[in-house]
Enzyme design. Structure first.
Site, PDB file in Angstrom:
ATOM      1  N   THR A   1      66.872  44.772   8.214  1.00  0.00           N
ATOM      2  CA  THR A   1      67.427  43.618   8.916  1.00  0.00           C
ATOM      3  C   THR A   1      68.172  42.663   7.999  1.00  0.00           C
ATOM      4  O   THR A   1      69.332  42.315   8.278  1.00  0.00           O
ATOM      5  CB  THR A   1      66.334  42.898   9.715  1.00  0.00           C
ATOM      6  OG1 THR A   1      65.739  43.829  10.627  1.00  0.00           O
ATOM      7  CG2 THR A   1      66.912  41.740  10.514  1.00  0.00           C
TER       8      THR A   1
ATOM      9  N   HIS B   1      65.428  45.313   2.940  1.00  0.00           N
ATOM     10  CA  HIS B   1      65.080  46.123   4.103  1.00  0.00           C
ATOM     11  C   HIS B   1      66.157  45.991   5.174  1.00  0.00           C
ATOM     12  O   HIS B   1      67.092  45.208   5.051  1.00  0.00           O
ATOM     13  CB  HIS B   1      63.700  45.724   4.638  1.00  0.00           C
ATOM     14  CG  HIS B   1      62.890  46.889   5.111  1.00  0.00           C
ATOM     15  ND1 HIS B   1      62.741  47.198   6.450  1.00  0.00           N
ATOM     16  CD2 HIS B   1      62.217  47.844   4.432  1.00  0.00           C
ATOM     17  CE1 HIS B   1      62.002  48.278   6.566  1.00  0.00           C
ATOM     18  NE2 HIS B   1      61.660  48.696   5.363  1.00  0.00           N
TER      19      HIS B   1
ATOM     20  N   ASP C   1      57.130  44.426  13.373  1.00  0.00           N
ATOM     21  CA  ASP C   1      57.473  45.824  13.616  1.00  0.00           C
ATOM     22  C   ASP C   1      56.481  46.765  12.932  1.00  0.00           C
ATOM     23  O   ASP C   1      56.031  47.754  13.526  1.00  0.00           O
ATOM     24  CB  ASP C   1      58.887  46.077  13.098  1.00  0.00           C
ATOM     25  CG  ASP C   1      59.288  47.534  13.146  1.00  0.00           C
ATOM     26  OD1 ASP C   1      59.408  48.081  14.253  1.00  0.00           O
ATOM     27  OD2 ASP C   1      59.490  48.136  12.070  1.00  0.00           O
TER      28      ASP C   1
ATOM     29  N   SER D   1      66.141  49.545  13.221  1.00  0.00           N
ATOM     30  CA  SER D   1      66.435  48.169  12.825  1.00  0.00           C
ATOM     31  C   SER D   1      67.791  48.030  12.133  1.00  0.00           C
ATOM     32  O   SER D   1      68.433  46.983  12.230  1.00  0.00           O
ATOM     33  CB  SER D   1      65.333  47.639  11.901  1.00  0.00           C
ATOM     34  OG  SER D   1      64.114  47.532  12.589  1.00  0.00           O
TER      35      SER D   1
ATOM     36  N   HIS E   1      64.376  45.094  18.619  1.00  0.00           N
ATOM     37  CA  HIS E   1      63.910  46.149  19.516  1.00  0.00           C
ATOM     38  C   HIS E   1      62.421  45.923  19.723  1.00  0.00           C
ATOM     39  O   HIS E   1      61.799  45.124  19.018  1.00  0.00           O
ATOM     40  CB  HIS E   1      64.146  47.550  18.930  1.00  0.00           C
ATOM     41  CG  HIS E   1      63.590  47.705  17.543  1.00  0.00           C
ATOM     42  ND1 HIS E   1      62.235  47.770  17.285  1.00  0.00           N
ATOM     43  CD2 HIS E   1      64.200  47.766  16.337  1.00  0.00           C
ATOM     44  CE1 HIS E   1      62.037  47.875  15.991  1.00  0.00           C
ATOM     45  NE2 HIS E   1      63.214  47.864  15.387  1.00  0.00           N
TER      46      HIS E   1
ATOM     47  N   GLU F   1      63.961  36.578   9.430  1.00  0.00           N
ATOM     48  CA  GLU F   1      63.300  37.704  10.091  1.00  0.00           C
ATOM     49  C   GLU F   1      61.791  37.696   9.868  1.00  0.00           C
ATOM     50  O   GLU F   1      61.324  37.571   8.736  1.00  0.00           O
ATOM     51  CB  GLU F   1      63.842  39.040   9.555  1.00  0.00           C
ATOM     52  CG  GLU F   1      63.190  40.247  10.223  1.00  0.00           C
ATOM     53  CD  GLU F   1      63.262  41.527   9.408  1.00  0.00           C
ATOM     54  OE1 GLU F   1      63.142  42.610  10.025  1.00  0.00           O
ATOM     55  OE2 GLU F   1      63.413  41.459   8.173  1.00  0.00           O
TER      56      GLU F   1
END
Length: 455
Positions: free
Chosen positions: A163, A161, A328, A110, A374, A323
């Protein structure tokens, strides 16, 4: 009434001067043409990232919500492509559909993916805003700030985090959470930061007697400075005076931010530790919503609405990244129910943005991008491998038939959607073709288009 953040930087003064000059020109038509040529393609740019979401994650959520695929508002956007996401490798369409195992290798993480989307440069896994050689790269948000725009990042996981960090910070390692948080909070010109990481609450939203680690919020001193309002911070609006944060934590404070007067800078840290909902205890393999949700945490949509209410005070426009980060996490754990919960939460935040555009802006001045970074978990229909079997639609409200084939990221193409007049720029970048997904772009081309808009 809102408090209005009147950011005025050098570019605003230049624009004002050019308008005065053209007004004095004898040829009014020529002046009009010059102004039109300088008109930005988008005043507001919003990038929404469903972390870990591939085509099948999207479809399972739609089947559960609507009993069919294609039910999400963004699936009807005029610009729809696939997107490749690799970091240092490549994507070969023929190999991807010729071998079931091909996409299990070559995947990005990420951090590298966020950096690619934010800077337009491929880098190594774990890198935050730096290139392969370690040099700092310019984020699209930094370019927006140069133009006097407000900027923000919102996430359903920790605020430092990969992102959100990948759109604000510069660090050799995504794991330096404290260093990243301090850069975001103390050194950046960001106007809105929202995300989990509250050191005094657990994943069930319960207050604890001894704090968890303070690293996600920059360490104990930084956190205490935010709480008591004494933290030394950057000058965010370019007027030479430091711009302190207003800290919000309770769900009611997030709700109040949606319609009430807003301060110029807001940092929102909900009363949960790692995620809004995905990390709560209970049967984590249960069907969606079978385990009671955290009641003191805002939804991603509520956080999104509050962030927009702050950022749209800036007359120059804004850049915002939102986000859905725990999609994920649920993919890594192969949690079918929770991946659907998280994707639906993200989908509702997209709906909130679309509603905001309709009510407060228009598609001529706002560009909205919806994609992922992803795919995680290699989600397919049951019975897959060595062939790809479809998901099984069991009607709305029922868990679809699905199969996880990995606990990691994959190098699959993921969906990309965009709406707004400026979205047409992506057409020239969609110059590769996949035999199943059709034309696709690469993740660095998100930043390339945004930089093109903000020349």
């Amino acid at each position: 009434m809102k408090f209005y953040n009147l950011k005025k930087k050098a570019t605003s003064l230049i624009l004002s001067g050019s308008l005065l000059l053209t007004a004095a020109m004898p040829n009014a038509a020529l002046a009009k043409d010059l102004v039109a040529q300088d008109k930005p393609l988008a005043k507001n740019i919003i990038v929404m990232i469903s972390d870990g979401c591939g085509y099948n994650q999207l479809d399972t959520a739609s089947m559960y919500q609507y009993g069919k695929t294609g039910g999400q508002v963004y699936e009807h956007f005029p610009v729809k492509y696939g997107m490749s996401t690799y970091s240092e490798g490549s994507y070969d369409p023929n190999l991807a559909w010729g071998s079931f195992d091909y996409v299990k290798s070559g995947a990005t993480d990420s951090a590298a993916a966020a950096t690619a989307m934010s800077t337009g440069v491929k880098t190594y896994d774990a890198a935050i805003g730096v290139g392969i050689d370690g040099t700092s790269l310019k984020h699209v948000a930094e370019r927006a700030e140069e133009l006097g725009k407000a900027t923000g990042v919102v996430t359903s996981v920790q605020l430092s985090h990969a992102t959100p960090a990948g759109f604000v910070a510069h660090n050799a390692s995504r794991n330096d959470y404290s260093g990243i948080a301090n850069e975001m909070i103390k050194d950046s010109a960001t106007d809105v930061i929202m995300g989990a990481g509250n050191p005094w609450f657990d994943n069930n939203g319960q207050q604890i007697t001894a704090p968890n680690t303070f690293k996600y919020v920059g360490g104990e001193a930084t956190w205490q400075g935010l709480v008591d309002g004494t933290l030394e911070v950057a000058d965010a609006n370019g007027d030479g005076i430091a711009d302190p944060w207003t800290l919000i934590q309770t769900k009611d404070e997030f709700i109040d931010l949606i319609d009430d007067k807003t301060p110029e800078r807001v940092i929102g840290v909900p009363q949960v530790f790692t995620t809004l909902q995905q990390g709560r205890s209970g049967d984590d393999k249960a069907e969606p919503y079978a385990v009671p949700m955290n009641q003191n945490a805002p939804t991603l949509a509520e956080m999104t609405k509050g962030a927009l209410n702050v950022l749209d005070n800036d007359s120059d426009g804004f850049f915002l990244m939102i986000e859905g980060g725990a999609i994920d996490w649920a993919g890594h754990a192969n949690q079918s129910g929770r991946v659907i919960e998280e994707e639906i939460d993200f989908n509702k935040s997209v709906e909130a943005v679309v509603d905001w555009v309709k009510e407060n802006s228009n598609w001529g001045e706002t560009l909205l991008i919806v994609t992922g970074d992803h795919e995680t978990g290699y989600l397919t229909g049951p019975g897959s491998d060595p062939t790809w079997e479809p998901l099984v639609n069991n009607n709305a409200g029922n868990l679809p038939g699905m199969q996880w084939n990995s606990g990691s990221h994959t190098n699959s193409l993921i969906p990309f959607f965009a709406k707004g007049d400026a979205a047409r720029l992506f057409k020239s970048y969609a110059d590769e073709t996949d035999p199943v997904r059709g034309k696709y772009i690469d993740n660095i081309e998100i930043a390339k288009v945004i930089f093109e808009i903000m020349k």
